[in-house]
Design a protein around this motif. Structure first.
Motif, mmCIF file in Angstrom:
data_model
loop_
_atom_site.group_PDB
_atom_site.id
_atom_site.type_symbol
_atom_site.label_atom_id
_atom_site.label_comp_id
_atom_site.label_asym_id
_atom_site.label_seq_id
_atom_site.Cartn_x
_atom_site.Cartn_y
_atom_site.Cartn_z
ATOM 1 N N GLU A 37 0.925 -1.348 0.070
ATOM 2 C CA GLU A 37 0.125 -0.192 -0.197
ATOM 3 C C GLU A 37 0.815 1.187 0.159
ATOM 4 O O GLU A 37 0.614 2.170 -0.660
ATOM 5 C CB GLU A 37 -1.156 0.030 1.111
ATOM 6 C CG GLU A 37 -2.171 -0.953 1.185
ATOM 7 C CD GLU A 37 -2.758 -1.080 2.433
ATOM 8 O OE1 GLU A 37 -2.288 -0.369 3.490
ATOM 9 O OE2 GLU A 37 -3.799 -1.817 2.443
ATOM 10 N N LYS A 38 1.820 0.965 0.785
ATOM 11 C CA LYS A 38 2.580 2.147 0.832
ATOM 12 C C LYS A 38 3.502 2.743 -0.317
ATOM 13 O O LYS A 38 3.568 3.861 -1.077
ATOM 14 C CB LYS A 38 3.885 1.970 1.854
ATOM 15 C CG LYS A 38 4.845 3.499 2.085
ATOM 16 C CD LYS A 38 5.706 3.117 3.259
ATOM 17 C CE LYS A 38 6.650 4.391 3.443
ATOM 18 N NZ LYS A 38 7.734 4.281 4.532
ATOM 19 N N LYS A 39 4.092 1.591 -1.339
ATOM 20 C CA LYS A 39 4.676 1.679 -2.479
ATOM 21 C C LYS A 39 3.663 2.380 -3.525
ATOM 22 O O LYS A 39 3.909 3.232 -4.219
ATOM 23 C CB LYS A 39 5.239 0.428 -2.685
ATOM 24 C CG LYS A 39 6.480 -0.134 -2.017
ATOM 25 C CD LYS A 39 7.430 0.866 -2.385
ATOM 26 C CE LYS A 39 8.128 0.597 -3.819
ATOM 27 N NZ LYS A 39 9.343 1.397 -3.806
ATOM 28 N N LEU A 40 2.480 1.840 -3.563
ATOM 29 C CA LEU A 40 1.248 2.152 -4.461
ATOM 30 C C LEU A 40 1.173 3.607 -4.386
ATOM 31 O O LEU A 40 1.022 4.468 -5.169
ATOM 32 C CB LEU A 40 0.192 1.304 -4.381
ATOM 33 C CG LEU A 40 0.614 -0.208 -5.169
ATOM 34 C CD1 LEU A 40 -0.868 -0.899 -4.778
ATOM 35 C CD2 LEU A 40 0.852 -0.295 -6.508
ATOM 36 N N ASP A 41 0.819 4.014 -3.016
ATOM 37 C CA ASP A 41 0.636 5.556 -2.666
ATOM 38 C C ASP A 41 1.811 6.266 -3.245
ATOM 39 O O ASP A 41 1.436 7.440 -3.799
ATOM 40 C CB ASP A 41 0.403 5.460 -1.156
ATOM 41 C CG ASP A 41 -0.861 4.962 -0.593
ATOM 42 O OD1 ASP A 41 -1.693 4.543 -1.485
ATOM 43 O OD2 ASP A 41 -0.983 4.975 0.650
ATOM 44 N N ASN A 42 3.074 5.860 -3.020
ATOM 45 C CA ASN A 42 4.018 6.640 -3.600
ATOM 46 C C ASN A 42 4.330 6.980 -4.935
ATOM 47 O O ASN A 42 4.536 7.813 -5.570
ATOM 48 C CB ASN A 42 5.366 6.175 -2.990
ATOM 49 C CG ASN A 42 5.540 6.542 -1.493
ATOM 50 O OD1 ASN A 42 4.987 7.224 -0.914
ATOM 51 N ND2 ASN A 42 6.658 5.534 -0.740
ATOM 52 N N ILE A 43 3.891 5.619 -5.603
ATOM 53 C CA ILE A 43 4.047 5.878 -7.068
ATOM 54 C C ILE A 43 2.898 6.574 -7.674
ATOM 55 O O ILE A 43 3.037 7.268 -8.533
ATOM 56 C CB ILE A 43 3.693 4.268 -7.482
ATOM 57 C CG1 ILE A 43 4.971 3.276 -7.229
ATOM 58 C CG2 ILE A 43 3.376 4.089 -9.131
ATOM 59 C CD1 ILE A 43 4.825 1.870 -7.474
ATOM 60 N N LEU A 44 1.491 6.445 -6.963
ATOM 61 C CA LEU A 44 0.563 7.271 -7.449
ATOM 62 C C LEU A 44 0.813 8.807 -7.167
ATOM 63 O O LEU A 44 0.569 9.623 -8.025
ATOM 64 C CB LEU A 44 -0.804 7.015 -6.690
ATOM 65 C CG LEU A 44 -1.763 6.000 -7.804
ATOM 66 C CD1 LEU A 44 -1.207 4.769 -8.008
ATOM 67 C CD2 LEU A 44 -3.139 5.879 -6.986
ATOM 68 N N ALA A 45 1.216 8.919 -6.157
ATOM 69 C CA ALA A 45 1.472 10.546 -5.641
ATOM 70 C C ALA A 45 2.764 11.225 -6.678
ATOM 71 O O ALA A 45 2.501 12.345 -6.965
ATOM 72 C CB ALA A 45 2.264 10.428 -4.345
ATOM 73 N N ASN A 46 3.406 10.327 -7.074
ATOM 74 C CA ASN A 46 4.751 10.910 -8.147
ATOM 75 C C ASN A 46 4.395 10.670 -9.751
ATOM 76 O O ASN A 46 5.010 11.259 -10.340
ATOM 77 C CB ASN A 46 5.896 10.195 -7.703
ATOM 78 C CG ASN A 46 6.503 10.629 -6.360
ATOM 79 O OD1 ASN A 46 6.217 11.828 -5.731
ATOM 80 N ND2 ASN A 46 6.766 9.554 -5.410
ATOM 81 N N GLY A 47 3.248 10.140 -9.947
ATOM 82 C CA GLY A 47 3.193 9.637 -11.285
ATOM 83 C C GLY A 47 2.351 10.407 -12.264
ATOM 84 O O GLY A 47 2.426 10.327 -13.463
ATOM 85 N N ASN A 48 1.410 11.123 -11.483
ATOM 86 C CA ASN A 48 0.456 11.893 -12.480
ATOM 87 C C ASN A 48 -0.153 11.431 -13.307
ATOM 88 O O ASN A 48 -0.307 11.513 -14.609
ATOM 89 C CB ASN A 48 1.339 13.232 -12.972
ATOM 90 C CG ASN A 48 0.327 14.479 -13.530
ATOM 91 O OD1 ASN A 48 -0.723 14.447 -12.941
ATOM 92 N ND2 ASN A 48 0.585 15.087 -14.551
ATOM 93 N N TYR A 49 -0.870 10.126 -13.017
ATOM 94 C CA TYR A 49 -1.353 9.164 -13.848
ATOM 95 C C TYR A 49 -2.786 9.442 -14.013
ATOM 96 O O TYR A 49 -3.618 10.122 -13.431
ATOM 97 C CB TYR A 49 -1.482 7.635 -13.319
ATOM 98 C CG TYR A 49 -0.118 7.137 -13.235
ATOM 99 C CD1 TYR A 49 0.775 6.781 -14.193
ATOM 100 C CD2 TYR A 49 0.326 6.828 -11.819
ATOM 101 C CE1 TYR A 49 2.096 6.348 -14.119
ATOM 102 C CE2 TYR A 49 1.714 6.492 -11.740
ATOM 103 C CZ TYR A 49 2.654 6.069 -12.702
ATOM 104 O OH TYR A 49 3.621 5.635 -12.602
ATOM 105 N N ASP A 50 -3.302 9.403 -15.514
ATOM 106 C CA ASP A 50 -4.837 9.450 -15.790
ATOM 107 C C ASP A 50 -5.677 8.335 -15.659
ATOM 108 O O ASP A 50 -6.824 8.214 -15.409
ATOM 109 C CB ASP A 50 -4.769 9.944 -17.179
ATOM 110 C CG ASP A 50 -4.161 11.147 -17.708
ATOM 111 O OD1 ASP A 50 -4.497 12.212 -17.054
ATOM 112 O OD2 ASP A 50 -3.108 11.183 -18.302
#
Length: 292
Positions: free
Chosen positions: A135-148
């Motif tokens: 969960e922490k890794k996914l949260d960080n990935i989403l926070a930095n990725g600016n994904y649509d």
């Protein structure tokens, strides 16, 4: 008429965006992305978008490489040999697959690819996987990725527990996301034309419920075009499948199968994201050699 106009404006916006749409794929195993490789290929190669991939497991499972054993010089149907060698082999294969699809970044979360089963609870409860770390890794990935958009496998009852856990984890990460541009999460799998499969959600997990008013989005990768109609995007799917040589049994059965890449829209996205998703698939279906 207003919805058509709005969809047209969003389509123009996607096409005009300097980088195109940005997608994060969240899967459990290398080769799970073979469910929707042409959609990714079109987004990165034809819409000039970007895609990253988060792999949840360490890729140490999957002992069906009978022919691959000769290729690699290892007994890949033996679990002890597989546990030792498959993590590196399968990650390299995934990166080869990703090169075809245009994947920019890979995130390896290295949870144990333990065994085939359909009970997702020990994984989601943190007994079999370090779910807090996931969960922490996914949260960080989403926070930095600016994904649509986030793509995952559709978490139906018959799915592998790892698949269901990866997809539910992706959905929950979107639910937790606090940024201004919340990504739209879609569940996918390949299907043949005329498929009877239906999905409304996984029992006990309301976050997986499908928005009933949203369409099911499709890409026909079997559409024929060019000289003598001998071309189709099925070749892209086959290129991606062929990258997974260690899975020679499964991939042999999967070659040139699955006419459609089908995507279900989760209710947590809300009504507002339907037009943006429709615009994406209008653009994907119209790009390249679609004939549309």
């Amino acid at each position: 008429m207003r919805n058509v106009y709005l969809s047209f404006l969003l389509l123009l916006s996607l096409a005009a965006h300097a980088q195109g749409p940005r997608v994060l794929i969240v899967t459990a195993h290398p080769d799970d992305e073979t469910m929707f490789p042409v959609t990714i290929f079109k987004i990165t190669r034809e819409l000039k978008g970007a895609a990253d991939l988060a792999l949840i497991t360490d890729a140490s499972g999957g002992y069906n490489g009978l022919v691959a054993s000769s290729y690699y010089g290892l007994n890949l149907v033996d679990s002890a040999t597989g546990r030792k060698h498959l993590p590196l082999i399968r990650k390299k294969e995934l990166m080869a697959s990703g090169e075809i699809m245009g994947i920019g970044n890979f995130f390896f979360l290295d949870q144990l690819d333990d065994y085939y089963n359909r009970n997702e609870k020990p994984y989601l409860q943190g007994k079999n996987w370090d779910i807090a770390y996931v969960e922490k890794k996914l949260d960080n990935i989403l926070a930095n990725g600016n994904y649509d958009f986030i793509f995952c496998l559709v978490p139906h009852e018959g799915q592998h527990a790892h698949h269901k856990t990866a997809s539910i984890s992706a959905i929950r990460a979107v639910q937790r996301f606090k940024g201004a541009n919340k990504p739209i999460v879609l569940g996918s799998q390949s299907q043949d034309k005329g498929y009877a499969f239906r999905f409304n959600g996984l029992g006990g997990y309301p976050e997986t419920d499908i928005l009933k008013t949203a369409p099911v989005f499709e890409l026909d990768r079997s559409y024929s075009f060019g000289e003598d109609k001998k071309h189709s995007y099925m070749i892209v799917a086959d290129w991606v499948k062929a990258a997974h040589k260690s899975q020679s049994g499964d991939m042999n059965q999967a070659m040139h199968r699955g006419d459609l890449e089908v995507f279900w829209y989760f209710a947590i996205n809300g009504e507002a994201g339907v037009a943006k998703t429709r615009a994406l698939f209008d653009a994907v279906n119209a790009s390249g050699y679609s004939g549309k």
